[in-house]
Scaffold this motif. Structure first.
Motif, PDB file in Angstrom:
ATOM      1  N   ASN B 350       0.811  -1.207   0.000  1.00 53.48           N
ATOM      2  CA  ASN B 350       0.000   0.000   0.000  1.00 53.48           C
ATOM      3  C   ASN B 350       0.850   1.263   0.000  1.00 53.48           C
ATOM      4  N   LEU B 351       2.064   1.117   0.463  1.00 54.88           N
ATOM      5  CA  LEU B 351       2.971   2.268   0.428  1.00 54.88           C
ATOM      6  C   LEU B 351       3.734   2.316  -0.888  1.00 54.88           C
ATOM      7  N   GLU B 352       3.303   1.451  -1.815  1.00 51.13           N
ATOM      8  CA  GLU B 352       3.870   1.379  -3.170  1.00 51.13           C
ATOM      9  C   GLU B 352       5.362   1.072  -3.163  1.00 51.13           C
ATOM     10  N   ASP B 353       5.756   0.257  -2.201  1.00 46.83           N
ATOM     11  CA  ASP B 353       7.147  -0.190  -2.169  1.00 46.83           C
ATOM     12  C   ASP B 353       7.138  -1.672  -2.534  1.00 46.83           C
ATOM     13  N   THR B 354       6.870  -1.953  -3.791  1.00 49.68           N
ATOM     14  CA  THR B 354       6.623  -3.320  -4.213  1.00 49.68           C
ATOM     15  C   THR B 354       7.840  -4.215  -4.011  1.00 49.68           C
ATOM     16  N   GLU B 355       9.004  -3.667  -4.249  1.00 50.61           N
ATOM     17  CA  GLU B 355      10.209  -4.489  -4.130  1.00 50.61           C
ATOM     18  C   GLU B 355      10.338  -5.071  -2.721  1.00 50.61           C
TER      19      GLU B 355
END
Lengths: 593, 496
Positions: B350-355
């Motif tokens: 959700n914090l767009e830190d997919t890695e």
């Protein structure tokens, strides 16, 4: 009885706030100066005139002036000193003669004093205990001067170590003496007959052969040498003797001596022994894991109060029936019997100033008293059938009368969910600001997170850089090299203009001494003057802290201060091993001048 | 009682004094035990000041020969914390009467309190020689052996003590040994016997209830805890445990009412505030939940379960940045729990830190053994990232776990998890509802859970992200209750 409430209206009114109370406050005197236990209270018609009196074996305020007090109504009728502290008081009918006035028995020390019509009538002394024959023999020899004190001492000590029968007081005293005093002691005491006496610890009454209300009763005595004695009511001879595993503290008897009886004795080892007729020793034994503080029989249930603030109910065979937890320590217990309604209940005086009344495990009533109650007694007093007499810790006397209309119903005490359940939970409140911040986080959470992470990395990076720099330039006060493990700390003393600077240098290696170190001070020469800015350090033995002192003179009169840098160097190397920055204080001496 | 007529004060004509040979007594020795009874009465009334005064007088009169006075003085010293002084006095008593086991028992007890268990066992053994039939000696010997970690000896002694005389305390200690050895069944057996012997002992009932709770036998656990509460409605251990069970069944209001009692008794108990917080969470009062959980966290900052719950609530509140912090703190304390990594991954997604989310999922999958949610959530993420092959691998992994779970227990799957899994299955073109033979419409399908996730539905735009949100919230429902109820259990275990 009717006039009684008027006798002490002040305290009476103050307390009868609760109109619903089952009790009338007849009398309360906080300064009655009565200090006693429940076992020393007795109610009896001592003169045979139908007017019941209260007998109190008073221990006195500090256990000094023990007295026998007889109270009628709120007043002390007679008072007479006692030779020793009373352990128990009991009233009993000695014979069948008319008028049937009960005798009063007071147990004190090794004797029972029996009064009739409040006049001394008979004194019963406990029989002497058998002596150790060996001991007797030794003292006989001493009497004839056939034994010297030293041998006597050795022999007596031998007896003390092994023998079943303990020594007499005389021998024990003798064993304590120094060598020089022995001779005199033997000469002084050898002529006396040895004796061993014991003390009465508790007393109660047991009906002789009839179960009637006014039947002749025997006295039952518990003694310090772990025995129970039953005395004949007329001849005062010992009718029966029973032995216990420990010293009895409280007794509870039911039945008749000639027919069948059960005796329960609460003992000092925390056990309750139950004896029956024909048994020389305990038949059943209840082990409490705490000391008993009271023992009361209600119908067929033995109710025991323990020092763990609880009441336990036991059957006569020692089976545990129930346990009730009290809110405070139990100080005293007694039986409450309301004959007209056939009610038997247990009263327990608690340390928090309550008297609780229980029928089995149901709480019938709670009486709140201004002081902790130390003794309780319920019965006929004056001409009133149901009177509660209590004395308090401070020496007060309280008399309450049970209302004739009072009916004890179950649940007179606490029922339902505990009161705590009604209190609201104290949930911490959140402010408007918090809610706003929450909304902001929802909107810009990602940016927040990223900023935070970036800053965190930057912070870490900076910390790491600073650390590396400190290591490289030996800026830290602890040296990092393996060869010279050193620790430095500096102290500045004084107000100025002259300061004393002490460097504590320590070699932290385990075994190796360090040689050839130099100390160098770097400072602004316009501000400070040091006698030596550069000197050699002696050999440093591992572990010890070396104080290196030097004086610092402050030259400026403008009240400014500077940093002095201390460098520790190795001979022949220009890079310092370690360094310290000392923030010099402002010279107060100059500022003042 | 009191007629106001004046009564002449008639003194007793002969005072009792004249009966006593006062004169003769001058040279006689006083009886040593003269005031023992008084000392004892003062002692049991806990009136230690008065007691000490009598003792002092008695010792002065007998020149220190009165053994009982010394004995009680020593007991009082011990109560006051002067264990060393009391030990010395007990030793004096033991000299005065060497045949008495009581003195030795007390010496041993003092040694025990000083932590010298080895020395205490020696003295107890000595005392046991003098008195063979004393349960107290056997019991205390057993306790000493527990501290010395000699469990076999301890068990023998305790069994012997029970043989001599049965006491609740001995049962408790015996149960404790079994618990220390990790033998739950044996411990339960012991406690059952103890409850039979003393059916009203709330401590025994509570412990037994908690043990059943630990074994997952909820029916019996509730029965015993309920019994404990009947006898003592303010027993906070039992309330906490029973409350957590009520929470499992969704009776949040009842649980909260019960917790009020605990809040009065132990207002600073971290598990209490944790459970209250989760109650509010269940009632969807999220702000209250967060403030309670934060209080719990303040009281026990190193407790990862509270941090876990805080993370969970913040995820629900869509405060992903905060959730991230709580979860990473929890992971620092408890690095071996797959669910924590999974929740962290959800927060990171959700914090767009997919890695990092993927890395967290990888760790979660690595640690996890049986929770299909981990794989499902991972699969959803991978699918959303377009990595269909990896997503398929996770999906199959999940199916394996589901099959295993179905075989081993009757656990019913959360309906939303099933739904998401079916959707994902369809998206990945692996036949629908292969594993979910019966769409788990369980009777007590935790309406609170579904509603919680519905909220998530409304707030989230439709699309692949929705599936993730749902999976996450079902994860929340799945985990939050156990974590709510594990707390008191853990706490109690440290006591028993």
């Amino acid at each position: 009885m009717a006039a009684a409430p008027s006798s002490d209206t002040d305290s009476g009114r103050a307390e009868s706030k609760e109109a619903s109370s089952k009790w009338l406050d007849a009398h309360y005197d906080p300064l009655a100066n009565i200090h006693t236990f429940s076992s020393c209270l007795a109610l009896a018609d001592l003169h045979g005139d139908g007017e019941y009196k209260l007998v109190v074996g008073d221990l006195g305020p500090s256990g000094q002036q023990s007295r026998l007090k007889v109270l009628q109504g709120p007043k002390v009728l007679t008072e007479s000193p006692l030779p020793a502290l009373p352990a128990a008081a009991a009233t009993f009918l000695m014979d069948q003669h008319e008028p049937r006035t009960p005798a009063l028995a007071l147990a004190s020390g090794p004797c029972v004093y029996v009064y009739k019509n409040l006049r001394p009538y008979f004194k019963f002394s406990l029989p002497h205990l058998p002596l150790n024959p060996l001991e007797q023999d030794l003292w006989n020899q001493a009497k004839e001067d056939r034994i010297d004190p030293l041998t006597l001492k050795e022999m007596l000590e031998g007896i003390r170590e092994k023998a079943e029968v303990p020594l007499s007081v005389q021998s024990l005293r003798f064993l304590q003496l120094e060598l020089s005093e022995m001779e005199a002691f033997v000469n002084q005491h050898k002529a006396k007959t040895l004796k061993r006496q014991t003390v009465i610890t508790t007393m109660t009454t047991l009906k002789k052969n009839l179960a009637d209300e006014d039947a002749v009763s025997c006295l039952v005595l518990g003694t310090e040498n772990k025995e129970l004695l039953v005395l004949d009511p007329e001849a005062f001879t010992v009718l029966a003797k029973m032995s216990l595993p420990s010293v009895p503290v409280f007794l509870e008897v039911s039945g008749q001596f000639d027919v069948e009886f059960r005796l329960a004795a609460a003992c000092r080892n925390g056990n309750i022994c139950i004896l029956r007729r024909d048994s020389k020793g305990p038949k059943y034994c209840i082990e409490l894991s705490a000391q008993p503080v009271g023992l009361v029989r209600v119908h067929k249930v033995l109710v025991v109060g323990s020092t763990q603030d609880s009441l336990h109910g036991f059957t006569h065979k020692g089976k545990k029936l129930w346990t009730v937890q009290m809110p405070a320590a139990i100080l005293t217990m007694n039986l409450m019997e309301q004959r007209a309604r056939g009610l038997q209940a247990v009263m327990a005086g608690l340390a928090n100033g309550e008297v609780r009344i229980y029928r089995d495990k149901t709480l019938l009533d709670v009486i709140r008293t201004p002081d902790a109650v130390t003794s309780l007694c319920f019965g006929r007093y004056g001409r009133e059938d149901n009177t509660l007499i209590a004395t308090t810790r401070g020496g007060g006397l309280m008399i309450k009368i049970l209302k004739r209309t009072a009916v004890f119903a179950d649940g007179g005490g606490e029922v339902g969910p505990p009161p705590a359940q009604a209190t609201k939970l104290n949930v911490p409140r959140k402010t408007r600001l918090y809610v706003d911040q929450t909304l902001r986080e929802r909107e810009a959470g990602i940016a927040m997170h990223q900023t935070f992470q970036t800053d965190l990395y930057l912070l870490r990076l900076r910390a790491a850089r600073a650390y590396v720099q400190a290591l490289e330039s030996s800026l830290s006060p602890v040296s990092a090299t393996a060869r010279e493990p050193l620790k430095l700390h500096a102290v500045v003393q004084g107000l100025g203009p002259t300061f004393k600077l002490t460097l504590h240098l320590q070699n932290t290696s385990t075994a190796r001494p360090i040689l050839g170190l130099l100390v160098c001070f770097l400072y602004e020469e316009a501000l400070y003057a040091l006698p030596r800015a550069f000197f050699k350090v002696p050999l440093l033995v591992p572990g010890l802290s070396y104080p290196l002192e030097t004086f610092v003179e402050s030259l400026s009169d403008k009240g400014i201060s500077d940093v002095i840098k201390v460098l520790v160097l190795r001979e022949g190397q220009s890079a310092p091993l370690l360094s310290a920055h000392i923030n010099m204080p402002v010279s107060e001496g100059l500022a003042a001048a | 009682m009191a007629e106001e007529r004046t009564v002449m004060r008639t003194q007793l004509p002969t005072s009792a004094e004249s009966q006593n040979p006062q004169l003769k007594k001058a040279l006689e020795f006083p009886i040593l035990e003269k005031q023992n009874w008084l000392i004892h009465l003062h002692y049991i009334h806990k009136d230690y000041e008065a007691c000490k005064a009598v003792i002092k007088e008695q010792l002065r009169e007998t020149q220190g020969l009165c053994e009982y006075a010394l004995y009680v003085q020593a007991l009082i010293f011990r109560l006051e914390g002067n264990i060393q002084d009391s030990l010395e006095l007990f030793q004096t008593c033991a000299v005065l009467s060497p045949q008495c086991a009581d003195n030795l028992k007390q010496v041993a007890r003092s040694l025990f309190l000083l932590g010298k268990h080895k020395a205490a066992t020696e003295v107890y053994n000595e005392a046991a020689k003098l008195n063979q039939k004393d349960w107290e000696i056997c019991h205390n010997l057993g306790v000493c052996y527990i501290y010395l970690k000699q469990f076999n000896k301890a068990r023998d002694q305790l069994h012997h003590a029970l043989h001599l005389n049965r006491h609740d305390l001995t049962y408790i200690m015996l149960g404790k040994i079994h618990l220390l050895e990790g033998n739950l069944d044996k411990a339960i057996e012991i406690y059952k016997k103890a409850v039979e012997f003393s059916p009203e002992n709330t401590e025994l009932l509570t412990t037994l209830g908690l043990l059943y709770l630990q074994l997952g036998i909820y029916q019996k656990a509730f029965e015993y805890l309920g019994n404990a509460l009947t006898y003592d409605p303010t027993n906070y251990k039992a309330i906490l445990a029973a409350g957590s069970m009520m929470q499992t069944h969704g009776d949040f209001d009842v649980a909260l009412t019960k917790y009020r009692i605990v809040a009065c008794a132990v207002p600073e108990s971290p598990p209490l505030w944790n459970n209250i917080g989760m109650c509010f969470f269940g009632k969807k009062k999220y702000v209250a939940a967060i403030s309670c959980l934060k209080r719990a966290n303040y009281l026990a900052p190193f407790d990862w379960k509270i941090l876990y719950n805080l993370g969970l609530v913040h995820l629900t509140m869509q405060q992903y940045a905060s959730a991230f912090h709580f979860l990473s703190a929890a992971i620092n304390f408890q690095p071996k729990m797959a669910e924590l990594y999974m929740l962290l991954a959800v927060a990171l997604t959700n914090l767009e830190d997919t890695e990092n989310a993927k890395r967290a999922y990888a760790e979660a999958v690595h640690l996890d053994k049986c929770n299909p949610l981990v794989n499902l959530n991972y699969a959803v993420l991978l699918y959303n990232q377009g990595q269909k092959r990896e997503a398929l691998a996770q999906y199959q992994e999940m199916e394996k776990k589901v099959n295993l779970l179905k075989d081993s227990s009757s656990l019913e799957f959360d309906s939303e998890m099933v739904e998401v899994a079916q959707k994902l299955g369809a998206a990945l073109h692996v036949g629908e509802a292969l594993v979910w033979t019966k769409p788990a419409k369980d009777s007590r399908s935790q309406h609170r859970t579904t509603s919680a996730s519905k909220a998530a539905c409304f707030q989230q735009p439709l699309g692949s992200n929705q599936a993730l949100g749902q999976a996450m919230s079902s994860a929340a429902a799945y985990r939050k209750l156990p974590s709510g109820e594990e707390r008191p259990q853990m706490k109690n275990l440290s006591y028993t």
